[in-house]
Scaffold this motif. Sequence first.
Motif, PDB file in Angstrom:
ATOM      1  N   THR A  85       1.009  -1.155   0.019  1.00  0.00           N
ATOM      2  CA  THR A  85       0.046  -0.190   0.076  1.00  0.00           C
ATOM      3  C   THR A  85       0.872   1.612  -0.413  1.00  0.00           C
ATOM      4  OG1 THR A  85      -1.969  -1.460   1.694  1.00  0.00           O
ATOM      5  CG2 THR A  85      -2.055   0.863   1.044  1.00  0.00           C
ATOM      6  N   PHE A  86       0.472   2.298  -0.852  1.00  0.00           N
ATOM      7  CA  PHE A  86       0.940   3.389  -1.031  1.00  0.00           C
ATOM      8  C   PHE A  86       0.214   5.139  -0.273  1.00  0.00           C
ATOM      9  CE2 PHE A  86       2.639   1.386  -4.454  1.00  0.00           C
ATOM     10  CZ  PHE A  86       3.735   1.396  -4.780  1.00  0.00           C
ATOM     11  N   ARG A  87       1.077   5.181   0.817  1.00  0.00           N
ATOM     12  CA  ARG A  87       0.019   6.375   1.664  1.00  0.00           C
ATOM     13  C   ARG A  87       0.498   7.207   1.751  1.00  0.00           C
ATOM     14  NH1 ARG A  87      -1.458   3.278   6.746  1.00  0.00           N
ATOM     15  NH2 ARG A  87       0.465   3.872   7.792  1.00  0.00           N
ATOM     16  N   LEU A  88      -0.350   8.456   1.228  1.00  0.00           N
ATOM     17  CA  LEU A  88       0.282   9.665   2.002  1.00  0.00           C
ATOM     18  C   LEU A  88      -0.276  10.098   3.301  1.00  0.00           C
ATOM     19  CD1 LEU A  88       0.778  12.709   0.383  1.00  0.00           C
ATOM     20  CD2 LEU A  88      -1.334  13.136  -0.151  1.00  0.00           C
ATOM     21  N   ALA A  89       0.942   9.848   4.251  1.00  0.00           N
ATOM     22  CA  ALA A  89       1.100  10.245   4.890  1.00  0.00           C
ATOM     23  C   ALA A  89       0.995  11.565   6.092  1.00  0.00           C
ATOM     24  CB  ALA A  89       2.916   9.464   6.015  1.00  0.00           C
ATOM     25  N   ALA A  90       1.280  12.578   5.130  1.00  0.00           N
ATOM     26  CA  ALA A  90       1.425  13.409   5.424  1.00  0.00           C
ATOM     27  C   ALA A  90       0.901  14.563   4.004  1.00  0.00           C
ATOM     28  CB  ALA A  90       2.393  14.461   6.203  1.00  0.00           C
ATOM     29  N   GLY A  91       0.805  16.221   4.366  1.00  0.00           N
ATOM     30  CA  GLY A  91       0.481  17.070   3.135  1.00  0.00           C
ATOM     31  C   GLY A  91      -1.108  16.681   2.105  1.00  0.00           C
ATOM     32  N   SER A  92      -1.628  16.836   1.239  1.00  0.00           N
ATOM     33  CA  SER A  92      -2.700  16.888   0.136  1.00  0.00           C
ATOM     34  C   SER A  92      -2.041  16.365  -0.835  1.00  0.00           C
ATOM     35  CB  SER A  92      -3.561  18.028   0.676  1.00  0.00           C
ATOM     36  OG  SER A  92      -2.480  19.759  -0.364  1.00  0.00           O
ATOM     37  N   GLY A  93      -1.289  16.808  -0.873  1.00  0.00           N
ATOM     38  CA  GLY A  93      -0.322  15.925  -2.903  1.00  0.00           C
ATOM     39  C   GLY A  93      -1.179  17.199  -3.708  1.00  0.00           C
ATOM     40  N   PRO A  94      -1.651  16.833  -4.380  1.00  0.00           N
ATOM     41  CA  PRO A  94      -1.789  15.295  -5.656  1.00  0.00           C
ATOM     42  C   PRO A  94      -0.487  14.566  -5.509  1.00  0.00           C
ATOM     43  CG  PRO A  94      -2.226  17.380  -7.399  1.00  0.00           C
ATOM     44  CD  PRO A  94      -2.229  17.603  -5.751  1.00  0.00           C
ATOM     45  N   VAL A  95       0.081  13.824  -5.662  1.00  0.00           N
ATOM     46  CA  VAL A  95       1.455  13.271  -5.334  1.00  0.00           C
ATOM     47  C   VAL A  95       1.375  12.223  -6.500  1.00  0.00           C
ATOM     48  CG1 VAL A  95       2.837  11.968  -4.463  1.00  0.00           C
ATOM     49  CG2 VAL A  95       2.102  13.673  -3.251  1.00  0.00           C
ATOM     50  N   HIS A  96       1.456  11.525  -7.788  1.00  0.00           N
ATOM     51  CA  HIS A  96       1.771  10.524  -8.690  1.00  0.00           C
ATOM     52  C   HIS A  96       3.029  10.150  -8.513  1.00  0.00           C
ATOM     53  CE1 HIS A  96       0.496   8.894 -12.594  1.00  0.00           C
ATOM     54  NE2 HIS A  96       1.293   8.967 -12.796  1.00  0.00           N
ATOM     55  N   LEU A  97       2.732   8.612  -8.440  1.00  0.00           N
ATOM     56  CA  LEU A  97       3.558   7.647  -8.357  1.00  0.00           C
ATOM     57  C   LEU A  97       3.392   6.466  -9.736  1.00  0.00           C
ATOM     58  CD1 LEU A  97       1.980   7.555  -5.310  1.00  0.00           C
ATOM     59  CD2 LEU A  97       3.666   6.047  -5.173  1.00  0.00           C
ATOM     60  N   ALA A  98       4.622   6.274  -9.959  1.00  0.00           N
ATOM     61  CA  ALA A  98       5.341   5.776 -11.734  1.00  0.00           C
ATOM     62  C   ALA A  98       6.438   4.885 -11.204  1.00  0.00           C
ATOM     63  CB  ALA A  98       5.282   6.273 -12.488  1.00  0.00           C
ATOM     64  N   GLY A  99       5.637   3.358 -11.691  1.00  0.00           N
ATOM     65  CA  GLY A  99       6.893   2.006 -11.901  1.00  0.00           C
ATOM     66  C   GLY A  99       6.598   1.211 -12.415  1.00  0.00           C
ATOM     67  N   TRP A 100       6.027  -0.120 -12.312  1.00  0.00           N
ATOM     68  CA  TRP A 100       6.251  -0.963 -13.258  1.00  0.00           C
ATOM     69  C   TRP A 100       5.997  -2.459 -12.436  1.00  0.00           C
ATOM     70  CZ3 TRP A 100       9.910  -4.643 -12.697  1.00  0.00           C
ATOM     71  CH2 TRP A 100      11.183  -4.520 -12.303  1.00  0.00           C
ATOM     72  N   HIS A 101       4.585  -3.068 -13.020  1.00  0.00           N
ATOM     73  CA  HIS A 101       4.662  -4.106 -12.312  1.00  0.00           C
ATOM     74  C   HIS A 101       5.089  -5.586 -13.331  1.00  0.00           C
ATOM     75  CE1 HIS A 101       1.616  -7.412 -12.170  1.00  0.00           C
ATOM     76  NE2 HIS A 101       2.840  -7.872 -11.024  1.00  0.00           N
ATOM     77  N   ARG A 102       6.550  -6.600 -12.723  1.00  0.00           N
ATOM     78  CA  ARG A 102       6.893  -7.927 -13.659  1.00  0.00           C
ATOM     79  C   ARG A 102       5.816  -9.060 -13.159  1.00  0.00           C
ATOM     80  NH1 ARG A 102      12.919  -9.252 -15.177  1.00  0.00           N
ATOM     81  NH2 ARG A 102      13.342 -10.567 -16.104  1.00  0.00           N
ATOM     82  N   ILE A 103       6.150  -9.578 -13.966  1.00  0.00           N
ATOM     83  CA  ILE A 103       4.646 -11.266 -13.497  1.00  0.00           C
ATOM     84  C   ILE A 103       5.717 -12.709 -13.877  1.00  0.00           C
ATOM     85  CG2 ILE A 103       3.529 -12.878 -13.187  1.00  0.00           C
ATOM     86  CD1 ILE A 103       1.176  -9.746 -14.387  1.00  0.00           C
ATOM     87  N   MET A 104       6.795 -12.945 -13.310  1.00  0.00           N
ATOM     88  CA  MET A 104       7.107 -14.327 -13.855  1.00  0.00           C
ATOM     89  C   MET A 104       7.019 -15.742 -13.576  1.00  0.00           C
ATOM     90  SD  MET A 104      11.249 -14.004 -13.928  1.00  0.00           S
ATOM     91  CE  MET A 104      12.719 -14.822 -13.717  1.00  0.00           C
ATOM     92  N   HIS A 105       6.497 -16.168 -14.197  1.00  0.00           N
ATOM     93  CA  HIS A 105       5.509 -17.518 -14.810  1.00  0.00           C
ATOM     94  C   HIS A 105       6.865 -18.433 -13.581  1.00  0.00           C
ATOM     95  CE1 HIS A 105       2.085 -15.739 -16.199  1.00  0.00           C
ATOM     96  NE2 HIS A 105       2.601 -15.486 -16.801  1.00  0.00           N
TER      97      HIS A 105
END
Length: 132
Positions: A85-105
Motif C-alpha cells: 500500500t502506498f499512503r500519503l502520510a502527510a500533506g494533501s498532494g496530489p502526488v503521482h507514483l509511477a513504476g512497473w509491475h513484472r510477472i514471472m511465471h
Amino acid sequence: LLLGCELTASTKSYTFQVDEEDDSDHILALSVVCLTDGAKDECNVVEVVGRNHENQEIAVPVANLKLSCQPLLSLDNFKLQPPVTFRLAAGSGPVHLAGWHRIMHREDASFKDDDLSEEDEKELPPIMPAKK
C-alpha cells in the motif's frame, strides 16, 4: 506492465495486490514519485506499507516532497513484493507514483542442468592473496 496512481487529500492510499491463487512471482518497482498540478508548498510524505518476514505490518517513508525544494524523487526502481500500500502520510498532494509491475511465471524461471553450455561449467581460477 506500467503502474501509476495518484494520492490526494481525498484518496490518501492505493493498494496494489495480486490474486492469491496466482502461481506467478510478482515484482513491483517504484520509479518516480512527484508532485503534480495543484500541489501546495507543503511537505508531502509518501510511505510504503507492507509486511515484514514475521507477517507484521510495517510502514516506511520513501519520499518527502515539497514544491519549492524537492518536487520529484527518482527511486531507481525500488522493488517491492505485493501486496503493498502506498499512503500519503502527510500533506494533501496530489502526488503521482509511477513504476512497473513484472510477472514471472514459475515455469519460465526453471531450467534444467543440461541447458548449461560447456563454457558455463568452466572452473574459475583460484583467488590469490594480495601482495603487500
